[in-house]
Design an enzyme around this catalytic site. Structure first.
Site, PDB file in Angstrom:
ATOM      1  N   ASP A 158      -6.830  -2.846   3.123  1.00  0.00           N
ATOM      2  CA  ASP A 158      -5.789  -3.809   2.724  1.00  0.00           C
ATOM      3  C   ASP A 158      -6.075  -5.219   3.233  1.00  0.00           C
ATOM      4  O   ASP A 158      -5.393  -6.164   2.838  1.00  0.00           O
ATOM      5  CB  ASP A 158      -4.424  -3.373   3.278  1.00  0.00           C
ATOM      6  CG  ASP A 158      -4.056  -1.970   2.854  1.00  0.00           C
ATOM      7  OD1 ASP A 158      -4.125  -1.697   1.655  1.00  0.00           O
ATOM      8  OD2 ASP A 158      -3.723  -1.153   3.726  1.00  0.00           O
ATOM      9  N   ASP A 212       0.851  -1.177   0.000  1.00  0.00           N
ATOM     10  CA  ASP A 212       0.000   0.000   0.000  1.00  0.00           C
ATOM     11  C   ASP A 212       0.899   1.243   0.000  1.00  0.00           C
ATOM     12  O   ASP A 212       2.091   1.155   0.321  1.00  0.00           O
ATOM     13  CB  ASP A 212      -0.892  -0.029   1.251  1.00  0.00           C
ATOM     14  CG  ASP A 212      -1.849   1.141   1.310  1.00  0.00           C
ATOM     15  OD1 ASP A 212      -2.388   1.507   0.253  1.00  0.00           O
ATOM     16  OD2 ASP A 212      -2.058   1.690   2.397  1.00  0.00           O
ATOM     17  N   ASP A 265      -1.719  -0.975   6.041  1.00  0.00           N
ATOM     18  CA  ASP A 265      -1.991  -0.465   7.386  1.00  0.00           C
ATOM     19  C   ASP A 265      -3.450  -0.089   7.572  1.00  0.00           C
ATOM     20  O   ASP A 265      -3.806   0.524   8.573  1.00  0.00           O
ATOM     21  CB  ASP A 265      -1.123   0.756   7.687  1.00  0.00           C
ATOM     22  CG  ASP A 265      -1.576   1.995   6.909  1.00  0.00           C
ATOM     23  OD1 ASP A 265      -2.175   1.817   5.827  1.00  0.00           O
ATOM     24  OD2 ASP A 265      -1.352   3.118   7.378  1.00  0.00           O
TER      25      ASP A 265
END
Length: 627
Positions: free
Chosen positions: A597, A292, A593
């Site tokens: 995700d 990410d 985080d």
């Protein structure tokens, strides 16, 4: 439960069968206790493997339970039965009216009822770093998002697993647990060795039996059988079983388990919480990392990176203070700049009991205030000097915020800040180094537009600051929309973490492909990916909607070249990871985080939840084989 999970290993199952057969044959041929030794040795080896694995995983589960308890200690203000009261977020029900303020986490899905300048950070769900303004036109609030600015009331419409984040959790819990790459290899080795051992054992037994029968036939004793003959055949069978037992490497699972337990301990010393022993091994087998952007590659903390004043662009370096302006501008100009930063803001600088200053507000506002403090400005002093007469808060339609103040030396001043192209159109003057307004020519306007475009190409979020002076107070304290003087153009960005570039280069040198998967816009994603060294000349950057429209045949061609997937939904991330595993047999690691995700983290061979927010995701998602 952990003991039972540890016993599911195929190698251990083969060893258990060997142990039972060995004990049975050993007792039949050698009697008690000599016949027990081989089988008992295998049983002890199995016992050690299972205990080490189960105890390690159990200890880690206790750590995660402690994290979960801390996560649940959240209380909110609600109106229920006509009374305002404080309750746990886990006692929330549909129909409650939740009171939200800056910094609060939205505890459920709901509809905006009333409020003031309410904006929400949805990056944990969507990956978008841009805050979303909530009002009557866009009234929907989602669980797991964070209030960045303003306050409001929300009517709860869905809680628990009925929320959007809850539905995501249900998706995480679907499907069985996949074996790790090492388990696949070990099971394959054990199966091959088992088959080879079984083949030689059968061949040995057949050869010995045939030789025995031929000898009896040659000595004309084929019809004459005794107990010694039966014992010989049993010994031949025992020999065959011994070959199988010796062939299957009972020490291999123990050696692997002990090495992984050591690795887990080492990871914990490095502040990494490992959920299962196998995660340590899988991480070392990774061939591809899908990461990410927001909060993982970047700090998720907006800062001023570049600014333009008095015809010059400058880059802000860490730790630079007010002297970068004092040498080139007058005190009057600096005072106007500080007023524009500190007066025209919805954020606030607060000091805790230890004297440490912190900023409450949106990411953009906080970046500006932090920059003002870095230059040596005093937030409280500027607020005490001037009296605020009227505030026009930022709204998504006007894309600007304005404030009208009364100056201590007399007169009135309006400050305006917002989207660069909008503020620039409202300005017909530009301030010089002495703090005096000068007429802005068409050429100057064009040059400033080029500066703004240049900032945007570097993935910077641009803002313009402007002011306008009055000798008398406007009617009804109204704030005008034209005739402003441009003070500065500010470029703000979410900076890349200092260690990321070296980490990416280390991965590439090790033969690991790194891909960025983010919900942010493609221009920002490409700029960050280039800065990190992820996007190369032969790499492909693609947006989620285009990725979704591709056929399986097209995906086979483009997935190996994809280095950046922007504007991606959680399902896009999940699809990419699935195809990398199934189509290209990659061992995929996913870092993230946010809740957005979690789907990809769950599907990956190894999930790495990063940072403080990642700790919550790890507890929340509970995927196997994860850190």
């Amino acid at each position: 439960m952990f003991v039972w999970d540890a016993l599911q290993d195929l190698t251990l199952v083969i060893l258990m069968v060997c142990a039972v057969v060995s004990i049975g044959v050993g007792l039949a041929t050698e009697g008690w206790p000599n016949g027990m030794y081989d089988g008992l040795g295998i049983v002890i080896s199995i016992f050690l493997v299972v205990i080490v694995t189960a105890v390690s995983d159990y200890k880690q589960s206790l750590q995660f339970k402690d994290l979960d308890k801390e996560k649940k200690k959240i209380f909110i203000q609600v109106t229920r039965d006509k009374h305002r009261q404080k309750i746990s977020i886990y006692d929330l029900v549909i129909g409650d009216v939740v009171h939200l303020a800056t910094g609060d986490k939205v505890p459920a899905d709901g509809i905006f009822i009333s409020g003031y300048s309410l904006s929400v950070d949805e990056s944990s769900l969507s990956g978008e770093s841009e805050p979303v303004n909530i009002d009557e036109k866009k009234p929907f609030l989602l669980a797991g998002t964070t209030v960045q600015n303003g306050s409001g009331k929300m009517l709860v419409t869905a809680v628990g697993m009925r929320t959007e984040s809850g539905k995501l959790t249900e998706t995480l819990n679907e499907g069985g647990e996949d074996e790790t790459p090492l388990q696949v290899k070990l099971n394959g080795v054990a199966t091959i060795i088992g088959k080879i051992g079984l083949g030689f054992a059968v061949l040995t037994f057949v050869v010995l039996t045939v030789r025995f029968l031929v000898e009896k036939a040659l000595h004309h004793k084929f019809t004459d059988w005794s107990s010694s003959d039966a014992l010989k055949l049993l010994n031949y069978f025992a020999t065959a079983v011994t070959i199988i037992v010796v062939a299957v490497p009972e020490g291999l699972p123990l050696a692997v388990t002990l090495s992984l337990a050591f690795a887990m301990k080492k990871m914990m010393n490095e502040k990494a919480l490992v959920r299962h022993l196998s995660a340590c091994e899988t991480m070392g087998s990774a061939t591809c990392i899908c990461t990410d952007k927001t909060g993982t590659l970047t700090t998720n903390h907006m800062v001023v990176d570049k600014f333009w004043i008095c015809g010059k662009s400058k880059r802000v370096k860490g730790g630079e203070r007010g002297d970068i302006l004092n040498s080139e501008t007058s005190e009057k100009f600096i005072n106007i700049l500080f007023q524009a930063i500190f007066q025209n803001t919805s954020s606030e600088v607060v000091t805790d009991k230890d004297g440490k200053k912190s900023i409450l507000g949106t990411a953009t506002e906080s970046a500006l205030l932090e920059y003002g403090l870095l230059l040596g400005g005093d937030f409280d002093a500027h607020h005490q000097e001037n009296i605020i007469l009227k505030i026009e808060p930022f709204c998504s339609d006007k894309k600007k915020m304005s404030v009208l103040v009364s100056l201590p030396e007399g007169g009135f001043r309006a400050f305006c800040k917002g989207a660069s192209e909008i503020i620039l159109r409202m300005c017909d003057k530009v301030v010089d180094t002495n703090g005096e307004p000068l007429h802005m020519s068409e050429e100057q306007t064009k040059n400033i537009s080029n500066v703004i475009d240049g900032f945007a190409c570097e993935a910077l979020r641009t803002l313009c600051l402007a002011f306008k002076d009055f000798d008398y107070c406007p009617n009804d304290n109204s704030i005008p929309n034209s005739g402003y003087t441009l003070i500065a153009v500010v470029g703000i960005k979410d900076p890349v973490r200092s260690e990321v570039k070296d980490a990416v280069q280390t991965c590439l040198a090790a033969g690991i492909t790194v891909r960025m998967v983010t919900g942010d816009n493609i221009n920002t994603a490409k700029a960050i990916a280039k800065e990190c060294g992820i996007l190369t000349e032969d790499g492909l950057a693609i947006e989620g909607p285009e990725f979704r429209s591709k056929t399986p045949e097209d995906l086979k061609d483009i997935i190996p070249r994809i280095k950046v997937l922007a504007r991606s939904s959680p399902m896009d991330k999940h699809t990419l990871v699935t195809h990398l595993k199934n189509m290209f047999k990659e061992v995929v690691a996913v870092t993230g985080d946010g809740t957005n995700d979690a789907l990809a983290l769950r599907e990956a061979d190894i999930g790495l939840a990063m940072g403080i927010a990642g700790t919550e995701v790890c507890v929340y998602a509970l995927w196997p084989g994860s850190l």
